[in-house]
Design an enzyme around this catalytic site. Sequence first.
Site, short mmCIF file in Angstrom:
data_model
loop_
_atom_site.label_atom_id
_atom_site.label_comp_id
_atom_site.label_asym_id
_atom_site.label_seq_id
_atom_site.Cartn_x
_atom_site.Cartn_y
_atom_site.Cartn_z
N GLU A 54 1.07 -1.45 0.38
CA GLU A 54 -0.14 -0.24 -0.19
C GLU A 54 0.51 1.52 0.18
O GLU A 54 0.65 2.28 1.40
CB GLU A 54 -1.21 -0.15 1.33
CG GLU A 54 -1.71 -1.40 1.29
CD GLU A 54 -3.29 -0.42 2.54
OE1 GLU A 54 -2.80 -0.18 3.32
OE2 GLU A 54 -4.30 -1.39 1.98
N GLU A 111 -6.74 -7.54 -1.01
CA GLU A 111 -7.72 -7.51 1.02
C GLU A 111 -8.87 -7.17 1.17
O GLU A 111 -8.96 -5.72 0.95
CB GLU A 111 -6.49 -6.22 1.83
CG GLU A 111 -5.53 -6.94 2.05
CD GLU A 111 -4.83 -5.55 2.79
OE1 GLU A 111 -5.98 -5.38 3.38
OE2 GLU A 111 -3.50 -6.52 3.32
C1 GAL Z 1 -4.41 -2.04 5.17
C2 GAL Z 1 -3.44 -2.80 4.99
C3 GAL Z 1 -3.21 -4.05 6.15
C4 GAL Z 1 -4.05 -3.93 7.31
C5 GAL Z 1 -4.94 -2.94 7.07
C6 GAL Z 1 -6.05 -2.51 7.60
O1 GAL Z 1 -4.38 -0.67 5.08
O2 GAL Z 1 -2.32 -3.10 4.63
O3 GAL Z 1 -1.54 -4.53 6.26
O4 GAL Z 1 -3.55 -2.17 8.43
O5 GAL Z 1 -4.92 -2.07 5.74
O6 GAL Z 1 -6.51 -3.77 8.75
#
Ligand code: GAL
Length: 863
Positions: A183, A252
């Site tokens: 990110e 994600e």
């Molecule tokens: C994303 C990140 C993850 C985690 C998530 C929130 O932005 O890539 O590692 O932090 O947010 O749980």
Amino acid sequence: MICGTVAAAALDLLLILAAATPFCFGANVTYDHRGLVIGGRRRVLISGSIHYMRSTPQSVDVAGFDTKIEGWGIGCGSNFCFLESARTNSRPGRKDLVKFVKLVGEAGLMVHLRIGPYACAEWNYGGFPMWLHFIPGIVMRTDNEPFKAEMKRFTAKIVNMMKEENLYASQGGPIILSQIENEYGNIDSAYGKSAQTYISWAASMAVSLDTGVPWVMCQQSDAPNPIINACNGFYCDQFTPNANNKPKMWTENWSGWFSSFGDPVPRRPAADTAFSTARFYQLGGSFLNYYMYHGGTNFGRTSGGPFITTSYDYDAPIDEYGLLRQPKWGHLKDVHSAVKLCEEALVATDPTTTSLGPKLEATVYKTKSGLCAAFLANVDDQSDVTVNFSGNSYHLPAWSVSILPDCKTVAINTAKINSVATISKFVRQLSPKDTTVEDAFSGWSWINEPVGISSNSAFTKLGLQEQINTTADKSDYLWYSLSTTIKGDEPFLQDGSRTVLHVSSLGHGLYAFHNGQLVGSAKGNYSDPSVSVDIPINLVSGENKIDLLSLTVGLQNYGAFYDTKGAGVTGPVQLKGSHNQATVDLSSKLWTYQIGLRGEELGLFTGSSSEWIMQPTLPKNQPLVWYKTTFEAPTGSSPVAIDFSGMGKGQAWINGQSIGRYWPRRVASNAGCTESCNYRGSFSPSRCMKNCGQPTQQFYHVPRSWLQPGSNTMVLFEEMGGDPTQISFATRETGSICSHISETHPIPLSTWMISDEEMRKQAQPTLSLDCPLDNQVISEILFASFGTPQGACGSFSHGECSSKEALSTVEKACIGLRSCSIIVSADTFGDPCGGIAKSLAVEASCKWLDPHEDAYGGSIRSL
Ligand code: GAL
């Protein structure tokens, strides 16, 4: 070459997938615009994140995840965690990345190895080890030689560890994908032009490691070729990759959200998570990973934030304790099965999307050879509609997608949940209060932690020092101490003068002592970790000793230059008198510093010291006390938690293993929670919260594998004051099971396995109940209503219309069985109200099967 089916060990999805194409290890992995191509075959893949550090190998075993899982290369404290592996650790396994990847492969799953090395992940310092910060000239995550040298060393180290064990798919192993950075695109503008140079360097460095499988970067719209840029978020259906030859990937899909001490606990409804998943595959997606599929626990001092809770439950489909979160787990499984039923069509062609009306979309994947799969979406967040598609009509609730694997029959609608729902709960076990001392705890002993400086390694410095640079995160604690002499004639001591001690700190928490007595404390929170306090004190003529215990609660893990965010008492520290506005600024005086506590230096957490005091005068509600007791583990095999009610804040160790920071006294703010949660409409973490006005976290996970038969040792360090005799054990149990199915629900997915089309056509909506564990049977039907029942699991009530037959019919079908299914129709129950759409709601309880009882466990009696 090793082949298998793409499914998780714990999914009965296996049966449905038997017809699907098996994947083969020993295959090259490439990609094109529709998906990853493994061994020459395009694939539609579903994945779930599990962080090996947050689970024990034992709980990974019970986790029923889907096609793949990820491993982060997470650094810890003084070294990389994966180096502190089974071979060097007396408690093997939890930090052994190679073993974790092998386990996943053995379970027939593939791996997306997200190397980072920056991970974010609510992990202490974003996953970087603290020592990186002290390399001269280093600037993290930018075009900086010292940083790049370390990043390359780390990435190459992981890649080589995997190669040595033949773990890449190209070598016959399970790893089909790797990620570099994380990110960075969200924050790269803060790094100016160097950001782009850094990203190009990171891409070539990764590619040069020659893994034989593709690399991804997430949230990086300028990811250089051949790196695939992927999306992260609650929804990614509108995402498009940055080149025509790259597949649409979602690294994600946030299944819930993290929680932080002092805030309510977020939840994400199953129907919304399912909606986001179905929308993604509808609009051309071919790889999706749930972050998290099983969140686990932030043991030790590993949580980031600051203020991230010890629980990393995340409202994920498998809860912190390894139990299925139902209906989320089951409903997503059904969505995955429906997507898999479409896989052949999905990988064969590009989709065509047409409008069926305002906020209504039909997407069709149709090939000349006769394959056809369709997705119908209603993205309105208010109105249910009935649409016409290819000559048939379909009921589409608001904010839902129907998946039609044959372009005709609905396999699943994301708003109509067929899966069973369960209520998991903590059940209180023995505690010192309700047993004789010998039964559970064998009494408490204690050691007082001295206020102020007690260590020979204390040192002095002029002025206030930033905490993280001083402690290098070796401990949460840093003492700032000085003595100041107040003369009898100073304005502070004049009649009627009131004095306050003012302390400004970057955070995250503070206890202030005056002449050995606790005079005040303050804590920041996730959105603002800093503290600024005015504490009334009574100065005395002569020596006034000021001891400030400053503490961190997990280091920052997100944001541009997050690694340079400081903590601790950076000032000013002042004495302010009400008389004549007198002020003494102590900020630039000579302070004495002590990193960590005496008890930490002595290793009290192991329990072995000759200093433990055992007397009836056990100190209660006093700050800075180490406590110790021994106890017997709760019987049975259910997951174990400690209820820390009665305690303030501190850390806890079981048999020398840290189970993390406890802080039951930190109560979540009162606003923003909802009893029931509307899944319709765009989700954000503040939408469906719970625990308002209650402790953010009251229960703390103790992995069963850390407990031994007979006597176990618990050591606590309590900062603010608590009563350890109030601590109790609890086990995590599944309570009632429920289901609520309407006559308009899709037919069960298992019907798709019936090859006879006529039989399939006759299938009807069916309510199924399943006890969560193999050796359980349905023992009681607590509620059953066919007609217009209302409410949710645990609070169902009869509506205006209800059949008299419901309870007895369900009892007949289900009692004594592990699982049962009942057709939801007036033919089964009689029609209590003609012309009205009806549903069946059932709540049941399961009991452990008595080994001597003759039961029908496992079989299904259908009506
Ligand atoms: C994303 C990140 C993850 C985690 C998530 C929130 O932005 O890539 O590692 O932090 O947010 O749980």
